[in-house]
Design an enzyme around this catalytic site. Structure first.
Site, mmCIF file in Angstrom:
data_model
loop_
_atom_site.group_PDB
_atom_site.id
_atom_site.type_symbol
_atom_site.label_atom_id
_atom_site.label_comp_id
_atom_site.label_asym_id
_atom_site.label_seq_id
_atom_site.Cartn_x
_atom_site.Cartn_y
_atom_site.Cartn_z
ATOM 1 N N ARG A 1 0.860 -1.194 0.000
ATOM 2 C CA ARG A 1 0.000 0.000 0.000
ATOM 3 C C ARG A 1 0.893 1.240 0.000
ATOM 4 O O ARG A 1 1.707 1.411 0.904
ATOM 5 C CB ARG A 1 -0.889 -0.028 1.251
ATOM 6 C CG ARG A 1 -1.700 1.223 1.464
ATOM 7 C CD ARG A 1 -2.613 1.094 2.696
ATOM 8 N NE ARG A 1 -3.410 2.291 2.825
ATOM 9 C CZ ARG A 1 -3.282 3.192 3.800
ATOM 10 N NH1 ARG A 1 -2.395 3.005 4.762
ATOM 11 N NH2 ARG A 1 -4.039 4.266 3.821
ATOM 12 N N HIS B 1 -2.915 11.016 0.842
ATOM 13 C CA HIS B 1 -2.362 10.816 2.185
ATOM 14 C C HIS B 1 -1.769 12.166 2.615
ATOM 15 O O HIS B 1 -0.570 12.298 2.833
ATOM 16 C CB HIS B 1 -1.328 9.693 2.176
ATOM 17 C CG HIS B 1 -1.045 9.102 3.529
ATOM 18 N ND1 HIS B 1 -1.169 7.762 3.816
ATOM 19 C CD2 HIS B 1 -0.630 9.663 4.687
ATOM 20 C CE1 HIS B 1 -0.831 7.526 5.073
ATOM 21 N NE2 HIS B 1 -0.488 8.676 5.634
ATOM 22 N N GLU C 1 -7.273 8.470 6.362
ATOM 23 C CA GLU C 1 -7.494 9.152 7.641
ATOM 24 C C GLU C 1 -7.988 10.591 7.469
ATOM 25 O O GLU C 1 -7.304 11.549 7.887
ATOM 26 C CB GLU C 1 -6.214 9.131 8.482
ATOM 27 C CG GLU C 1 -5.708 7.736 8.774
ATOM 28 C CD GLU C 1 -4.491 7.715 9.703
ATOM 29 O OE1 GLU C 1 -4.018 8.789 10.118
ATOM 30 O OE2 GLU C 1 -4.026 6.606 10.030
ATOM 31 N N ASN D 1 -7.239 1.956 10.226
ATOM 32 C CA ASN D 1 -5.900 2.149 10.791
ATOM 33 C C ASN D 1 -6.032 2.195 12.305
ATOM 34 O O ASN D 1 -6.836 2.977 12.832
ATOM 35 C CB ASN D 1 -5.282 3.466 10.311
ATOM 36 C CG ASN D 1 -4.970 3.442 8.818
ATOM 37 O OD1 ASN D 1 -5.102 2.412 8.162
ATOM 38 N ND2 ASN D 1 -4.553 4.569 8.293
ATOM 39 N N TYR E 1 -3.826 2.091 16.112
ATOM 40 C CA TYR E 1 -2.576 2.094 16.886
ATOM 41 C C TYR E 1 -2.801 1.907 18.379
ATOM 42 O O TYR E 1 -2.063 1.187 19.034
ATOM 43 C CB TYR E 1 -1.801 3.401 16.626
ATOM 44 C CG TYR E 1 -1.285 3.452 15.212
ATOM 45 C CD1 TYR E 1 -0.047 2.914 14.893
ATOM 46 C CD2 TYR E 1 -2.067 3.957 14.181
ATOM 47 C CE1 TYR E 1 0.421 2.910 13.584
ATOM 48 C CE2 TYR E 1 -1.615 3.958 12.861
ATOM 49 C CZ TYR E 1 -0.367 3.425 12.564
ATOM 50 O OH TYR E 1 0.082 3.403 11.276
ATOM 51 N N GLU F 1 -3.396 -0.060 8.334
ATOM 52 C CA GLU F 1 -2.204 0.364 9.080
ATOM 53 C C GLU F 1 -2.285 -0.173 10.502
ATOM 54 O O GLU F 1 -3.342 -0.107 11.140
ATOM 55 C CB GLU F 1 -2.099 1.897 9.194
ATOM 56 C CG GLU F 1 -1.602 2.590 7.969
ATOM 57 C CD GLU F 1 -1.475 4.096 8.164
ATOM 58 O OE1 GLU F 1 -1.215 4.545 9.306
ATOM 59 O OE2 GLU F 1 -1.649 4.807 7.177
HETATM 60 O O1 IFM Z 1 2.700 7.810 10.043
HETATM 61 C C1 IFM Z 1 1.324 7.821 10.226
HETATM 62 C C2 IFM Z 1 0.596 7.615 8.920
HETATM 63 O O2 IFM Z 1 0.965 8.565 7.968
HETATM 64 C C3 IFM Z 1 -0.900 7.739 9.120
HETATM 65 N N1 IFM Z 1 -1.329 6.881 10.201
HETATM 66 C C4 IFM Z 1 -0.608 6.924 11.435
HETATM 67 C C5 IFM Z 1 0.886 6.759 11.190
HETATM 68 C C6 IFM Z 1 1.649 6.804 12.523
HETATM 69 O O3 IFM Z 1 1.432 8.022 13.163
#
Ligand code: IFM
Length: 477
Positions: A87, A131, A184, A313, A315, A383
């Site tokens: 990607r 992006h 995002e 995405n 985290y 992500e």
């Molecule tokens: O690096 C970023 C990415 O560009 C978008 N999602 C979160 C990642 C980590 O912060």
């Protein structure tokens, strides 16, 4: 008498469904460099990063990981990892330098070469069209007047995005099967126009709400533009950084705080895209900022143009308590309509170098929420990954056991969600390479491949070898 020692529990190896898509992810401004090459013009991130005080250490994406010139070497790394998917994002200011008018063939040629290289290596290209690198002229106008440009709060930007999409689709549509319109949009709208910590650095909450709507509209118009030229088999998607929100307690007040954040963090995108409506509570919560009259007849139908999958995405989760503040928040908030009513409670436990908690359950919670709310929409984890303070040891090895543990835990959460019925079709690790981490510059390393930015030498971290094993066996050992 013989005693039988209890045997340690051995977890069964965990396999993913046949055909599960394994990939890594990157984004143009974070890795490409070559900021002035072949007709590329500045994006809002070039301008923002060159503005003193906006990015740590004054870092910019001017050189980044120099992927523009090392693309073949980087595709070879992907091949070594054995991933079936990659990607990446296309830089709008490379392809259509001022954000309007004709395409720049040299910019398109770079992506054509990249796609061909991937296909030759047996890797499926997954293209993200946006992006965050909006051509600067669409933000400020060619004469530097923001009323002429205006960025995402300005409706015309959505139309410009549909035009740009048409150029990319015409150039790559014969060889790219999977397309993502936006990455995002929450960050683009609310970090960029409300909190001001991302480009273009504006702190205008009402404009941020307009930006969110126009990003949704851009997604819908781009989806239509893609459908117009791509074969019916093409997969069109949108990637959201949905927030895994948890109330700090069971109290009514804490749950109300979660509701507000969910409206402006998640449902502001999910409801228009999948149900063709604005969340009624969001409109109420933000009434002091806007009457939403910028949503015109037909917009919601456009935004709800059907997609084939949804990218998530993830985290870390967010723990939320009811706000107790009497004064406005100390710095501009990315949560219009919710900021004054909510406070964030950092959960205990380990953290990554970003300070983000390591908590794989949040990913499980999101995926199973979507199973319930959008049962017919296939999901991709587009992500997931972690930054740690990696360095090459004297032998040139990069040991990153914490990243391996993070990935192991999160892949376990994906497997659990699949076992519980979530339609997750693939996983893209963020990120292939150490790169420009936005306002943190090069201080945060998310790659499974270490980049020495002085020499541009690439070194596989232990996590890269570990991930190659996961991909090869389609599961966790
Ligand atoms: O690096 C970023 C990415 O560009 C978008 N999602 C979160 C990642 C980590 O912060």
């Amino acid at each position: 008498m013989t005693t039988i020692e209890p045997r340690p529990a051995v977890a069964a190896p965990l396999r993913f469904p046949a055909g599960f898509r394994w990939g890594t992810a990157t984004a143009a401004y974070q890795i490409e460099g070559a900021a002035r090459a072949d007709g590329r013009t500045p994006s809002i991130w070039d301008t923002f990063s060159r503005t003193p005080g906006k990015v740590l250490n004054g870092d910019t994406g001017d050189t980044a990981a120099d992927h523009y010139h090392r693309m073949r070497e980087d595709v070879a790394l992907l091949k070594e990892l054995g991933v079936g998917d990659y990607r990446f994002s296309v830089a709008w200011p490379r392809v259509q330098p001022t954000g309007r008018g004709p395409a720049n063939q040299r910019g398109l040629d770079f992506y054509r070469r990249l796609v061909d290289e991937l296909l030759d290596a047996g890797i499926r290209p997954v293209v993200t069209l946006y992006h965050w690198d909006l051509p600067q002229e669409l933000e400020t106008g060619s004469d530097g007047d923001s009323a002429v440009g205006g960025g995402w709060p300005h409706r015309d930007t959505a139309e410009r995005f549909a035009d740009y999409t048409g150029y990319v689709a015409a150039a790559l549509g014969d060889r790219v099967a999977t397309w993502t319109t936006l990455n995002e949009p929450w960050c683009a709208a609310f970090l960029g126009y409300a909190a001001g910590v991302h480009a273009p650095g504006r702190t205008e909450p009402a404009a941020a709400l307009r930006a969110a709507h126009h990003l949704n509209l851009a997604h819908g118009r781009a989806t239509q533009a893609l459908r117009a030229v791509l074969p019916a088999s093409a997969e069109i998607s949108l990637t959201l950084n949905l927030h895994a929100l948890r109330p700090a307690s069971r109290s009514e007040a804490d749950r109300e705080a979660v509701r507000r954040l969910d409206a402006v963090g998640n449902r502001i995108f999910l409801d228009p895209v999948f149900h063709g409506r604005l969340p009624a509570d969001l409109v109420r919560d933000t009434a002091a900022l806007t009457d939403w009259s910028f949503v015109l007849d037909g917009d919601l139908e456009t935004i709800a143009t059907a997609v084939d999958s949804l990218g998530i995405n993830y985290y870390a989760p967010t723990v939320v308590a009811a706000g107790t503040r009497t004064a406005p928040p100390p710095s501009p908030s990315p949560w219009p309509g919710a900021a004054a009513h909510a406070e964030f409670r950092p959960p205990a436990g380990p953290r990554t170098a970003m300070g983000w908690p390591v908590d794989a359950d949040g990913l499980y919670e999101l995926l199973t929420r979507l199973r319930g709310e959008l049962p017919h929409v296939p999901l991709l984890v587009t992500e997931n990954g972690a930054a740690y303070h990696d360095y090459a040891d004297p032998e040139g090895h990069v040991h990153d056991p914490e990243r391996i543990a993070y990935l192991h835990g999160h892949l376990g959460a994906v497997a659990r969600a699949i076992a519980d019925g979530a339609a997750v079709r693939g996983y893209f690790l963020w990120s292939l390479l150490d790169n420009f981490e936005w306002a943190y510059g090069y201080s945060k390393r998310f790659g499974i491949v270490h980049v020495d930015f002085a020499s541009q030498r690439r070194t596989l971290k232990d996590s890269a070898r570990w991930y190659a094993g996961v991909v090869a066996r389609n599961g966790l050992a």
